[in-house]
Design an enzyme around this catalytic site. Structure first.
Site, PDB file in Angstrom:
ATOM      1  N   ILE A 162       0.990  -1.106   0.042  1.00 40.79           N
ATOM      2  CA  ILE A 162      -0.014  -0.063   0.179  1.00 40.79           C
ATOM      3  C   ILE A 162       0.799   1.304   0.053  1.00 40.79           C
ATOM      4  O   ILE A 162       0.595   2.161  -0.840  1.00 40.79           O
ATOM      5  CB  ILE A 162      -0.758   0.006   1.386  1.00 40.79           C
ATOM      6  CG1 ILE A 162      -1.937  -1.173   1.127  1.00 40.79           C
ATOM      7  CG2 ILE A 162      -1.660   1.403   1.291  1.00 40.79           C
ATOM      8  CD1 ILE A 162      -3.056  -1.170   2.199  1.00 40.79           C
ATOM      9  N   HIS A 172       7.935 -11.527 -31.233  1.00 40.36           N
ATOM     10  CA  HIS A 172       8.957 -10.275 -31.186  1.00 40.36           C
ATOM     11  C   HIS A 172       8.127  -9.166 -31.808  1.00 40.36           C
ATOM     12  O   HIS A 172       7.576  -9.239 -32.786  1.00 40.36           O
ATOM     13  CB  HIS A 172      10.064 -10.848 -32.025  1.00 40.36           C
ATOM     14  CG  HIS A 172      11.248  -9.576 -32.275  1.00 40.36           C
ATOM     15  ND1 HIS A 172      11.818  -9.211 -31.371  1.00 40.36           N
ATOM     16  CD2 HIS A 172      11.463  -8.813 -33.140  1.00 40.36           C
ATOM     17  CE1 HIS A 172      12.503  -8.228 -31.494  1.00 40.36           C
ATOM     18  NE2 HIS A 172      12.397  -7.796 -32.858  1.00 40.36           N
TER      19      HIS A 172
HETATM   20  P1  FAD Z   1     -12.605  -8.231   1.783  1.00 39.35           P
HETATM   21  O1  FAD Z   1     -12.615  -8.072   0.501  1.00 39.35           O
HETATM   22  O2  FAD Z   1     -12.219  -7.695   3.063  1.00 39.35           O
HETATM   23  O3  FAD Z   1     -14.371  -8.351   2.060  1.00 39.35           O
HETATM   24  C1  FAD Z   1     -14.775  -8.716   3.297  1.00 39.35           C
HETATM   25  C2  FAD Z   1     -16.321  -8.106   3.171  1.00 39.35           C
HETATM   26  O4  FAD Z   1     -16.972  -8.623   4.483  1.00 39.35           O
HETATM   27  C3  FAD Z   1     -16.371  -6.722   3.410  1.00 39.35           C
HETATM   28  O5  FAD Z   1     -17.284  -6.233   2.313  1.00 39.35           O
HETATM   29  C4  FAD Z   1     -17.101  -6.419   4.709  1.00 39.35           C
HETATM   30  O6  FAD Z   1     -17.880  -5.281   4.643  1.00 39.35           O
HETATM   31  C5  FAD Z   1     -17.806  -7.658   4.735  1.00 39.35           C
HETATM   32  N1  FAD Z   1     -18.125  -7.966   6.104  1.00 39.35           N
HETATM   33  C6  FAD Z   1     -17.349  -8.065   7.220  1.00 39.35           C
HETATM   34  N2  FAD Z   1     -18.068  -8.616   8.477  1.00 39.35           N
HETATM   35  C7  FAD Z   1     -19.383  -8.842   7.859  1.00 39.35           C
HETATM   36  C8  FAD Z   1     -20.427  -9.043   8.864  1.00 39.35           C
HETATM   37  N3  FAD Z   1     -20.222  -9.342   9.973  1.00 39.35           N
HETATM   38  N4  FAD Z   1     -21.556  -9.076   7.994  1.00 39.35           N
HETATM   39  C9  FAD Z   1     -21.667  -8.752   6.754  1.00 39.35           C
HETATM   40  N5  FAD Z   1     -20.510  -8.269   6.071  1.00 39.35           N
HETATM   41  C10 FAD Z   1     -19.376  -8.207   6.697  1.00 39.35           C
HETATM   42  N6  FAD Z   1      -5.027  -7.346  -3.388  1.00 39.35           N
HETATM   43  C11 FAD Z   1      -4.685  -7.931  -4.797  1.00 39.35           C
HETATM   44  O7  FAD Z   1      -4.532  -9.090  -5.044  1.00 39.35           O
HETATM   45  N7  FAD Z   1      -4.445  -6.867  -5.569  1.00 39.35           N
HETATM   46  C12 FAD Z   1      -4.558  -5.588  -5.361  1.00 39.35           C
HETATM   47  O8  FAD Z   1      -3.967  -4.631  -6.251  1.00 39.35           O
HETATM   48  C13 FAD Z   1      -4.721  -5.275  -4.249  1.00 39.35           C
HETATM   49  N8  FAD Z   1      -4.693  -3.876  -3.871  1.00 39.35           N
HETATM   50  C14 FAD Z   1      -5.058  -3.259  -2.775  1.00 39.35           C
HETATM   51  C15 FAD Z   1      -5.256  -2.113  -2.269  1.00 39.35           C
HETATM   52  C16 FAD Z   1      -5.558  -1.570  -1.153  1.00 39.35           C
HETATM   53  C17 FAD Z   1      -5.649  -0.155  -0.867  1.00 39.35           C
HETATM   54  C18 FAD Z   1      -6.104  -2.478  -0.026  1.00 39.35           C
HETATM   55  C19 FAD Z   1      -6.467  -2.291   1.211  1.00 39.35           C
HETATM   56  C20 FAD Z   1      -5.918  -3.787  -0.597  1.00 39.35           C
HETATM   57  C21 FAD Z   1      -5.663  -4.368  -1.678  1.00 39.35           C
HETATM   58  N9  FAD Z   1      -5.557  -5.724  -1.962  1.00 39.35           N
HETATM   59  C22 FAD Z   1      -5.262  -5.937  -3.071  1.00 39.35           C
HETATM   60  C23 FAD Z   1      -6.054  -6.705  -0.931  1.00 39.35           C
HETATM   61  C24 FAD Z   1      -7.199  -7.322  -1.053  1.00 39.35           C
HETATM   62  O9  FAD Z   1      -8.284  -6.173  -1.214  1.00 39.35           O
HETATM   63  C25 FAD Z   1      -7.846  -8.277  -0.152  1.00 39.35           C
HETATM   64  O10 FAD Z   1      -6.829  -9.353  -0.391  1.00 39.35           O
HETATM   65  C26 FAD Z   1      -9.247  -8.807  -0.699  1.00 39.35           C
HETATM   66  O11 FAD Z   1     -10.214  -7.837  -0.498  1.00 39.35           O
HETATM   67  C27 FAD Z   1      -9.497  -9.854   0.274  1.00 39.35           C
HETATM   68  O12 FAD Z   1     -10.972 -10.405  -0.021  1.00 39.35           O
HETATM   69  P2  FAD Z   1     -11.799 -11.077   1.014  1.00 39.35           P
HETATM   70  O13 FAD Z   1     -13.218 -11.452   0.475  1.00 39.35           O
HETATM   71  O14 FAD Z   1     -11.088 -11.897   2.023  1.00 39.35           O
HETATM   72  O15 FAD Z   1     -12.303  -9.928   1.997  1.00 39.35           O
HETATM   73  P1  NAI Z   2       2.359  -4.808   3.958  1.00 44.00           P
HETATM   74  O1  NAI Z   2       2.466  -6.018   4.828  1.00 44.00           O
HETATM   75  O2  NAI Z   2       2.779  -5.004   2.575  1.00 44.00           O
HETATM   76  O3  NAI Z   2       3.729  -3.705   4.205  1.00 44.00           O
HETATM   77  C1  NAI Z   2       3.596  -3.216   5.576  1.00 44.00           C
HETATM   78  C2  NAI Z   2       5.196  -2.724   5.715  1.00 44.00           C
HETATM   79  O4  NAI Z   2       4.991  -1.846   7.166  1.00 44.00           O
HETATM   80  C3  NAI Z   2       6.068  -3.574   5.853  1.00 44.00           C
HETATM   81  O5  NAI Z   2       7.364  -3.349   5.062  1.00 44.00           O
HETATM   82  C4  NAI Z   2       6.701  -3.800   7.223  1.00 44.00           C
HETATM   83  O6  NAI Z   2       7.964  -4.009   7.533  1.00 44.00           O
HETATM   84  C5  NAI Z   2       6.253  -2.156   7.519  1.00 44.00           C
HETATM   85  N1  NAI Z   2       6.135  -2.009   9.204  1.00 44.00           N
HETATM   86  C6  NAI Z   2       5.290  -2.838  10.078  1.00 44.00           C
HETATM   87  N2  NAI Z   2       5.181  -2.169  11.232  1.00 44.00           N
HETATM   88  C7  NAI Z   2       5.797  -0.617  11.081  1.00 44.00           C
HETATM   89  C8  NAI Z   2       6.219   0.240  11.948  1.00 44.00           C
HETATM   90  N3  NAI Z   2       5.634   0.272  13.229  1.00 44.00           N
HETATM   91  N4  NAI Z   2       6.687   1.184  11.433  1.00 44.00           N
HETATM   92  C9  NAI Z   2       7.142   0.982   9.942  1.00 44.00           C
HETATM   93  N5  NAI Z   2       7.058   0.218   9.183  1.00 44.00           N
HETATM   94  C10 NAI Z   2       6.262  -0.905   9.605  1.00 44.00           C
HETATM   95  O7  NAI Z   2       1.164  -4.093   4.116  1.00 44.00           O
HETATM   96  P2  NAI Z   2       0.262  -2.919   3.334  1.00 44.00           P
HETATM   97  O8  NAI Z   2       0.901  -2.065   2.813  1.00 44.00           O
HETATM   98  O9  NAI Z   2      -0.316  -2.118   4.556  1.00 44.00           O
HETATM   99  O10 NAI Z   2      -0.796  -3.708   2.742  1.00 44.00           O
HETATM  100  C11 NAI Z   2      -1.559  -4.859   3.604  1.00 44.00           C
HETATM  101  C12 NAI Z   2      -1.959  -6.054   2.446  1.00 44.00           C
HETATM  102  O11 NAI Z   2      -2.703  -5.690   1.512  1.00 44.00           O
HETATM  103  C13 NAI Z   2      -0.641  -6.284   1.756  1.00 44.00           C
HETATM  104  O12 NAI Z   2       0.286  -7.241   2.546  1.00 44.00           O
HETATM  105  C14 NAI Z   2      -1.053  -7.085   0.719  1.00 44.00           C
HETATM  106  O13 NAI Z   2      -1.456  -8.288   1.001  1.00 44.00           O
HETATM  107  C15 NAI Z   2      -2.566  -6.317   0.289  1.00 44.00           C
HETATM  108  N6  NAI Z   2      -2.454  -5.346  -0.684  1.00 44.00           N
HETATM  109  C16 NAI Z   2      -1.997  -5.876  -1.859  1.00 44.00           C
HETATM  110  C17 NAI Z   2      -1.619  -4.971  -3.096  1.00 44.00           C
HETATM  111  C18 NAI Z   2      -1.528  -5.659  -4.339  1.00 44.00           C
HETATM  112  O14 NAI Z   2      -1.367  -6.541  -4.611  1.00 44.00           O
HETATM  113  N7  NAI Z   2      -1.001  -4.867  -5.384  1.00 44.00           N
HETATM  114  C19 NAI Z   2      -1.945  -3.676  -2.862  1.00 44.00           C
HETATM  115  C20 NAI Z   2      -2.260  -3.139  -1.660  1.00 44.00           C
HETATM  116  C21 NAI Z   2      -2.402  -3.875  -0.510  1.00 44.00           C
END
Ligand code: FAD
Ligand code: NAI
Length: 463
Positions: A181, A442
């Site tokens: 992130i 290519h």
């Molecule tokens: P979630 O997507 O978190 O969905 C859980 C849902 O459950 C939510 O909608 C919530 O409202 C609902 N919920 C929770 N409790 C309840 C309840 N009791 N009743 C009803 N509903 C409930 N992953 C990638 O692979 N590629 C990326 O590019 C990527 N980018 C990311 C960027 C950001 C900024 C963030 C924060 C995450 C990103 N991730 C990315 C990670 C990805 O979003 C998560 O791994 C993924 O969404 C997990 O899916 P999930 O179905 O487990 O849960």
């Molecule tokens: P992250 O685990 O990718 O990175 C967190 C970073 O924070 C690590 O480098 C860790 O060493 C550092 N850290 C931990 N504690 C700290 C502290 N106290 N001070 C300073 N640094 C510290 O977690 P992030 O970026 O929050 O994303 C969460 C998850 O969401 C990712 O691990 C990934 O699984 C998912 N995600 C995936 C994306 C994608 O697939 N492109 C994009 C965004 C999120």
């Protein structure tokens, strides 16, 4: 009792909605509980999709402001309309979440709107209405981890959710955490003109990814102007007028210093979200990190209750959650669903992109595996040169004895797309020679993958 289902999935993120659709496809009467106003979970609403929309828009802005001139395209007066950029992002999200709603209708998955709570095995309460289900799937995802002393208000101190919604480009954005992130959103605001400093606890970026890729990544982002404070921890944050004053200390201990920011993004990881599900009451076991404990078939210790996605162990990635959703639905329908955890790609969608699959060199060394490395730089790839995007390389790790591909790590243009070929190769148990002998078009970036495969046996042609 309002209604009964074969499967009730709680949470409509990529784990939950995909599980629900697959279960319905296989003939199971399925419902999905979601409390958010729209379907799609973190991924579609506040994660993958909005972040990629902003990454694309800001990449275009960066091209127009800094790189078009290299191509002989001279434009003056390029301006940013951030409100329009944010509105476009909202449209992209809206189209995606509506798409899931359409798929639910198409597959006859019932959307139970509200908060789900498991009152007993086989029973789910949704805002006061109780439903019955043979199988209950917990897919409630994850939430940002808080940093003690740094209180989030989603305005001056933000998680990714606020970091995607800023209505002004901050003068100085300090990102805490050099992971997925931090680097994606740091890139977004850097490209729009913010000064960006990433404070990372460890002495490297993207922990878990290949160390050589991480070093190159740091260098390339540094060249773009991002600043890094590695091996540093944030111990507190104080608001001072419109600014935030952060206290930093070396991770290993030492003198404190302050760093002033306009906006602070806390991105130090995410943790499983199980609040309000009633798991304690019914005795569903959690691990030491609060994740729902499951066996190899996603079953919890309570019969009939399963869990998938971010709420269980493993990489917190949308495609990992989706694969688990499909595998579990197939199992519930009496089939043999399975996820190969050795072949799950991870991609950071910066520019250049970083993509990784399988084992890293450090992991192979730890496991005592003897391996060969094939590496090919994008500087030697004709298409990358034509694009003007030559930073990075493809690295393939293959077992010395069998030549089987054990891992692949790419930093470079479209790395996230290029890694798919290696995922397929690894899923088929391919050798590096299999990849090397495959004809690649290519001039394409994928030729760098072929050349890296050739390089495993020291026979790359173009370097
Ligand atoms: P979630 O997507 O978190 O969905 C859980 C849902 O459950 C939510 O909608 C919530 O409202 C609902 N919920 C929770 N409790 C309840 C309840 N009791 N009743 C009803 N509903 C409930 N992953 C990638 O692979 N590629 C990326 O590019 C990527 N980018 C990311 C960027 C950001 C900024 C963030 C924060 C995450 C990103 N991730 C990315 C990670 C990805 O979003 C998560 O791994 C993924 O969404 C997990 O899916 P999930 O179905 O487990 O849960
Ligand atoms: P992250 O685990 O990718 O990175 C967190 C970073 O924070 C690590 O480098 C860790 O060493 C550092 N850290 C931990 N504690 C700290 C502290 N106290 N001070 C300073 N640094 C510290 O977690 P992030 O970026 O929050 O994303 C969460 C998850 O969401 C990712 O691990 C990934 O699984 C998912 N995600 C995936 C994306 C994608 O697939 N492109 C994009 C965004 C999120």
């Amino acid at each position: 009792m309002a209604d009964s289902f074969d499967v009730i999935v709680i949470g409509s993120g990529p784990g939950g909605y995909v599980c629900a659709i697959r279960a319905a496809q296989l003939g199971l009467k399925t419902a999905c509980v979601e409390r958010r106003a729209t379907l799609g979970g973190t991924c579609l609403n506040i994660g993958c999709i909005p972040s990629k929309a902003l990454l694309q828009s800001t990449e275009n802005f960066e091209e127009a402001t800094h790189h078009f001139a290299d191509h002989g395209i001279l434009i003056e007066g390029v301006k940013l309309d951030l409100a329009k950029m944010q509105a476009r992002k909202a449209d992209v999200v809206s189209a995606n979440v509506k798409g899931v709603e359409f798929l639910f209708k198409k597959n006859k998955v019932a959307w139970l709107k509200g908060s789900g709570r498991i009152t007993a095995p086989g029973r789910v309460d949704v805002d006061g209405t109780e439903y019955e289900a043979k199988h209950i799937v917990i897919a409630t995802g994850s939430e940002s981890i808080a940093l003690p002393g740094v209180e989030v208000d989603e305005k001056a101190i933000v998680t990714s959710t606020g970091g995607l919604e800023l209505d002004r480009v901050p003068g100085h954005l300090v990102v805490i955490g050099g992971g997925y992130i931090g680097l994606e959103l740091g890139s977004v605001w850097k490209r729009l003109g913010a000064e960006v400093t990433v404070v990372e606890f460890l002495d490297r970026l993207v922990p878990g990814m290949d160390a050589e890729v991480a070093r190159t990544f740091e260098r390339v982002l540094g060249k773009q102007g991002m600043k890094f404070r590695l091996g540093t921890k944030v111990t507190g944050a104080a608001r001072d007028g419109g600014k935030v004053r952060l206290t930093l200390e070396p991770a290993k201990g030492g003198a404190a210093e302050t760093l002033e920011a306009d906006v602070v993004l806390v991105a130090i990881g995410r943790r499983a979200y199980t609040e309000g599900l009633g798991l304690e009451g019914i005795g569903v076991g959690l691990d030491e990190r609060g994740r729902v404990e499951v066996d190899a078939h996603y079953a919890t210790n309570v019969p009939g209750i399963y869990a998938i996605g971010d709420v269980i162990a493993g990489p917190m990635l949308a495609h990992k959650a989706e694969e688990e959703g499909v595998a579990l639905a197939e199992r519930l329908a009496g089939q043999a669903g399975h996820v190969n955890y050795d072949v799950i790609p991870g991609v950071v969608y910066t520019w250049p992109e970083v993509a990784s699959i399988g084992a890293t060199e450090d992991q192979l060394k730890q496991q005592g595996v003897v391996y060969a490395v094939g590496k090919f730089p994008f500087t030697a790839n004709g298409r990358a040169r034509a694009m003007g995007s030559t930073d990075g390389f493809v690295k393939i790790l293959a077992d010395t004895a069998t030549d089987r591909v054990l891992g692949a790590h790419i930093i470079g243009p479209d790395a996230g797309t290029l890694i798919a070929e290696l995922a397929t190769a690894m899923e088929f148990g391919a050798s590096s020679e299999d990849v090397a002998r495959t004809c690649h078009a290519h001039p394409s970036l994928s030729e760098a993958v072929k050349e890296a495969a050739l390089a495993v046996e020291g026979r790359a042609i173009h370097i």
